[in-house]
Design a protein around this motif. Structure first.
Motif, PDB file in Angstrom:
ATOM      1  N   TRP A  39       0.763  -1.209   0.096  1.00 40.67           N
ATOM      2  CA  TRP A  39       0.055  -0.055  -0.088  1.00 40.67           C
ATOM      3  C   TRP A  39       1.097   1.215   0.030  1.00 40.67           C
ATOM      4  N   ARG A  40       0.313   2.033  -0.639  1.00 36.47           N
ATOM      5  CA  ARG A  40       1.223   3.416  -0.867  1.00 36.47           C
ATOM      6  C   ARG A  40       0.604   4.460   0.366  1.00 36.47           C
ATOM      7  N   VAL A  41       1.338   5.193   1.073  1.00 36.69           N
ATOM      8  CA  VAL A  41       1.124   6.226   1.946  1.00 36.69           C
ATOM      9  C   VAL A  41       0.673   7.337   1.090  1.00 36.69           C
ATOM     10  N   ALA A  42      -0.450   7.717   1.183  1.00 43.89           N
ATOM     11  CA  ALA A  42      -1.068   8.731   0.095  1.00 43.89           C
ATOM     12  C   ALA A  42      -0.969  10.056   1.245  1.00 43.89           C
ATOM     13  N   ALA A  43      -1.178  10.019   2.161  1.00 44.13           N
ATOM     14  CA  ALA A  43      -0.891  10.972   3.351  1.00 44.13           C
ATOM     15  C   ALA A  43      -0.647  10.681   4.674  1.00 44.13           C
ATOM     16  N   ARG A  44       0.180  11.447   5.236  1.00 46.17           N
ATOM     17  CA  ARG A  44       0.705  11.603   6.710  1.00 46.17           C
ATOM     18  C   ARG A  44       0.082  12.656   7.475  1.00 46.17           C
ATOM     19  N   ARG A  45      -0.758  12.541   8.418  1.00 53.36           N
ATOM     20  CA  ARG A  45      -1.220  13.516   9.470  1.00 53.36           C
ATOM     21  C   ARG A  45      -0.903  13.285  10.810  1.00 53.36           C
ATOM     22  N   ASP A  46      -0.347  14.305  11.208  1.00 53.84           N
ATOM     23  CA  ASP A  46       0.264  14.122  12.600  1.00 53.84           C
ATOM     24  C   ASP A  46      -1.063  14.602  13.389  1.00 53.84           C
ATOM     25  N   GLU A  47      -1.763  13.838  14.324  1.00 54.37           N
ATOM     26  CA  GLU A  47      -2.999  13.994  15.066  1.00 54.37           C
ATOM     27  C   GLU A  47      -2.672  14.458  16.270  1.00 54.37           C
ATOM     28  N   THR A  48      -1.744  14.076  17.171  1.00 52.42           N
ATOM     29  CA  THR A  48      -1.460  14.634  18.367  1.00 52.42           C
ATOM     30  C   THR A  48       0.103  14.649  18.622  1.00 52.42           C
ATOM     31  N   PRO A  49       0.792  15.082  19.679  1.00 46.05           N
ATOM     32  CA  PRO A  49       2.066  14.836  19.892  1.00 46.05           C
ATOM     33  C   PRO A  49       2.647  13.436  19.437  1.00 46.05           C
ATOM     34  N   ASP A  50       1.803  12.601  19.933  1.00 44.70           N
ATOM     35  CA  ASP A  50       2.266  10.914  19.810  1.00 44.70           C
ATOM     36  C   ASP A  50       1.527  10.119  19.069  1.00 44.70           C
ATOM     37  N   VAL A  51       0.485  10.830  18.481  1.00 47.50           N
ATOM     38  CA  VAL A  51      -0.328   9.873  17.311  1.00 47.50           C
ATOM     39  C   VAL A  51      -0.175  10.240  15.848  1.00 47.50           C
ATOM     40  N   VAL A  52      -0.052   9.276  14.818  1.00 46.81           N
ATOM     41  CA  VAL A  52       0.082   9.782  13.686  1.00 46.81           C
ATOM     42  C   VAL A  52      -0.894   8.964  12.576  1.00 46.81           C
ATOM     43  N   SER A  53      -1.836   9.471  11.879  1.00 51.16           N
ATOM     44  CA  SER A  53      -2.471   8.804  10.727  1.00 51.16           C
ATOM     45  C   SER A  53      -1.705   8.473   9.327  1.00 51.16           C
ATOM     46  N   PHE A  54      -1.902   7.490   8.965  1.00 50.35           N
ATOM     47  CA  PHE A  54      -1.506   7.178   7.476  1.00 50.35           C
ATOM     48  C   PHE A  54      -2.692   6.708   6.622  1.00 50.35           C
ATOM     49  N   LEU A  55      -2.827   7.488   5.628  1.00 45.32           N
ATOM     50  CA  LEU A  55      -4.088   7.422   4.607  1.00 45.32           C
ATOM     51  C   LEU A  55      -3.196   6.448   3.564  1.00 45.32           C
ATOM     52  N   LEU A  56      -3.906   5.332   3.223  1.00 48.22           N
ATOM     53  CA  LEU A  56      -3.203   4.296   2.307  1.00 48.22           C
ATOM     54  C   LEU A  56      -4.022   3.950   1.006  1.00 48.22           C
ATOM     55  N   THR A  57      -3.319   3.824   0.097  1.00 50.90           N
ATOM     56  CA  THR A  57      -4.177   3.294  -1.205  1.00 50.90           C
ATOM     57  C   THR A  57      -3.318   2.298  -1.661  1.00 50.90           C
ATOM     58  N   PRO A  58      -4.125   1.222  -2.253  1.00 52.67           N
ATOM     59  CA  PRO A  58      -3.471   0.028  -2.799  1.00 52.67           C
ATOM     60  C   PRO A  58      -2.315   0.218  -3.982  1.00 52.67           C
ATOM     61  N   VAL A  59      -1.455  -0.615  -3.801  1.00 52.91           N
ATOM     62  CA  VAL A  59      -0.582  -0.490  -5.181  1.00 52.91           C
ATOM     63  C   VAL A  59      -0.949  -1.424  -5.975  1.00 52.91           C
ATOM     64  N   GLY A  60      -1.067  -1.216  -7.360  1.00 56.15           N
ATOM     65  CA  GLY A  60      -1.356  -2.287  -8.309  1.00 56.15           C
ATOM     66  C   GLY A  60      -2.922  -2.162  -8.390  1.00 56.15           C
ATOM     67  N   ASP A  61      -3.503  -2.959  -9.455  1.00 53.28           N
ATOM     68  CA  ASP A  61      -5.032  -2.895  -9.965  1.00 53.28           C
ATOM     69  C   ASP A  61      -5.685  -3.991  -9.142  1.00 53.28           C
ATOM     70  N   GLU A  62      -5.122  -4.673  -8.516  1.00 50.62           N
ATOM     71  CA  GLU A  62      -6.182  -5.834  -8.035  1.00 50.62           C
ATOM     72  C   GLU A  62      -6.925  -5.278  -6.764  1.00 50.62           C
ATOM     73  N   PRO A  63      -8.261  -5.214  -6.777  1.00 50.38           N
ATOM     74  CA  PRO A  63      -9.112  -4.757  -5.703  1.00 50.38           C
ATOM     75  C   PRO A  63      -8.678  -5.259  -4.277  1.00 50.38           C
ATOM     76  N   PRO A  64      -8.550  -4.752  -3.186  1.00 51.38           N
ATOM     77  CA  PRO A  64      -8.234  -4.968  -1.999  1.00 51.38           C
ATOM     78  C   PRO A  64      -9.362  -5.762  -1.286  1.00 51.38           C
ATOM     79  N   PRO A  65      -9.235  -6.918  -0.447  1.00 48.65           N
ATOM     80  CA  PRO A  65     -10.154  -7.693   0.232  1.00 48.65           C
ATOM     81  C   PRO A  65     -11.015  -6.364   1.011  1.00 48.65           C
ATOM     82  N   PRO A  66     -12.301  -6.581   1.030  1.00 47.02           N
ATOM     83  CA  PRO A  66     -13.067  -5.709   1.885  1.00 47.02           C
ATOM     84  C   PRO A  66     -12.926  -5.713   3.430  1.00 47.02           C
ATOM     85  N   ALA A  67     -13.176  -4.293   3.968  1.00 45.30           N
ATOM     86  CA  ALA A  67     -12.820  -4.327   5.363  1.00 45.30           C
ATOM     87  C   ALA A  67     -14.124  -4.009   6.001  1.00 45.30           C
TER      88      ALA A  67
END
Ligand SMILES: NC(=O)C1=CN([C@@H]2O[C@H](COP(=O)(O)OP(=O)(O)OC[C@H]3O[C@@H](n4cnc5c(N)ncnc54)[C@H](O)[C@@H]3O)[C@@H](O)[C@H]2O)C=CC1
Length: 388
Positions: free
Chosen positions: A158-186
């Motif tokens: 998965w590619r990190v499309a964005a990194r967002r620092d939420e608090t001094p010790d918490v970070v979010s990573f927004l991820l998009t799949p690499v390649g064309d195969e659809p990812p399994p549902p969540a």
């Protein structure tokens, strides 16, 4: 179901086996990793190995499973087994590994208990092991099939499309799949394993709950843990991962997921336990659900409350408690359900530090929520100890 002969032997030997389980599991891991060091690369969490947590979890699970077989010989503790099976599939456990574990576990039992392990005793405990392993293997095969994956093989980039620092010790990573195969549902409430190569070259995995509904892009929200070896992956993600990087993720797993009834929902979280709640809220918003949702969250302060804005936006009916800097309408101190009206017939989901979950669960039961309608999952290997 355990045979009558084995049940009698297991009943007679459970006290001595139970009293030695810590020594047995210590010997088990030591001999297995001495012979098969590759299992420490990309499968076992070395932080939990170092702290002894994994050992306690294995010992606890064997004792709990044996006790349940004796107390309820006609039932199988499928709920508890399912929890383990999901964790196993998330790290990529394969059938053949049950044979490896069996070899070293039974070697350790023979070594620790010596002459007490007669052929009858060994056979009876062998039956317990294979009842548990057989049930897990069958469940894991189904879970892999549902994820559209071969046994052990759910990893993808998965590619990190964005990194967002939420608090001094918490970070979010927004991820998009690499390649064309659809990812399994969540499903909302599920987690993924993230696999990283540590600076010494050893691969390590950790599970992170998805913090969004996970349509196209998936988000994980990671708290840095500096003072615990088990936190080495979270700390590495914080220190090194930037937008544009790639990460290796498993398919989503986990069986504490949002039920699809129309019962009112109560989402109760603290600290980094906010992640599944935000995923559930995001899913409800995305699907236009008309369900009543009461969201309750406790944290150290508004600044330390990760995903605070997402939570407030997605949860019209919410109450937040902060130990410091609370401003009305938020409340000061720890979560306290006095004065909070819990809807009748509610289904509740809990996530947060274990002592918090114990308090919150007791408060919900006092408020009339049925025990079967309070769902929660304990992070890490202390699963069975908490369940027991
Ligand atoms: N489901 C699970 O198993 C979860 C486990 N954890 C574990 O808990 C640890 C701490 O998580 P953090 O987000 O750092 O939490 P934290 O230590 O920042 O605490 C967050 C909030 O939880 C509440 N809380 C904590 N202890 C409490 C208690 N004894 N009674 C009542 N309320 C209490 C307080 O309101 C506090 O502000 C982490 O190491 C994490 O691994 C965290 C989230 C979920």
């Amino acid at each position: 179901m355990l045979s009558a002969e084995s049940a009698a032997v297991v009943r007679a030997t459970l006290p001595v086996v139970g009293a030695s389980l810590d020594a047995i599991t210590e010997r088990f891991y030591a001999t297995m990793f001495a012979d098969r060091p590759e299992l420490l690369d990309g499968l076992f969490n070395r932080g939990n190995q170092a702290s002894g947590e994994q050992r306690k979890a294995l010992a606890g699970s064997i004792a709990a499973f044996a006790t349940m077989l004796l107390e309820h010989p006609d039932e199988r503790p499928d709920d508890l087994l399912a929890r383990i099976a999901h964790k196993h599939t998330a790290v990529g456990v394969t059938d053949d590994q049950y044979v490896i574990v069996h070899k070293y576990l039974f070697g350790a039992i023979a070594e620790v208990l010596g002459d007490a392990v007669t052929p009858e005793v060994a056979a009876a405990w062998d039956e317990v092991y294979w009842l548990m392993a057989g049930a897990l293997i069958a469940m894991e095969a189904r879970i892999y099939a549902d994820a559209g994956a071969r046994e052990g093989g759910t990893w993808r980039r998965w590619r990190v499309a964005a990194r967002r620092d939420e608090t001094p010790d918490v970070v979010s990573f927004l991820l998009t799949p690499v390649g064309d195969e659809p990812p399994p549902p969540a499903l909302p409430g599920q987690y993924v394993s993230v696999q990283v190569v540590m600076p010494d070259g050893v691969r390590q995995l950790r599970q992170y709950t998805l913090s969004n509904a996970g349509g196209g892009a998936r988000r994980i929200t990671v708290k840095r843990v500096d003072d615990d070896p088990a936190g080495e992956v979270s700390t590495l993600l914080h220190a090194t991962v930037r937008a544009g990087d790639e990460l290796t993720l498993s398919a989503p797993f986990g069986d504490v997921t949002l039920d699809d009834s129309q019962a009112p929902l109560v989402l109760v979280s603290a600290g980094i336990g906010c992640t599944p709640m935000v995923a559930m809220l995001d899913h409800l918003a995305a699907t236009g659900s008309g369900r009543r949702v009461l969201t309750l969250h406790a944290d150290r302060s508004p600044d330390r409350h990760a995903l605070r804005e997402d939570m407030a936006r997605l949860a019209p009916e919410h109450h937040f408690w902060y130990e410091q800097d609370a401003e009305s309408p938020d409340r000061g101190g720890l979560m306290d359900l006095d004065g909070v009206e819990i809807p009748a017939g509610a289904v509740a989901y809990l996530c947060g530090p274990l002592p918090f979950m114990r308090e919150a669960r007791a408060a919900l039961l006092r408020a009339g929520v049925a025990a079967r309608d309070v769902h929660y999952e304990v992070f890490g290997p202390d699963l069975w100890l908490a369940a027991g």
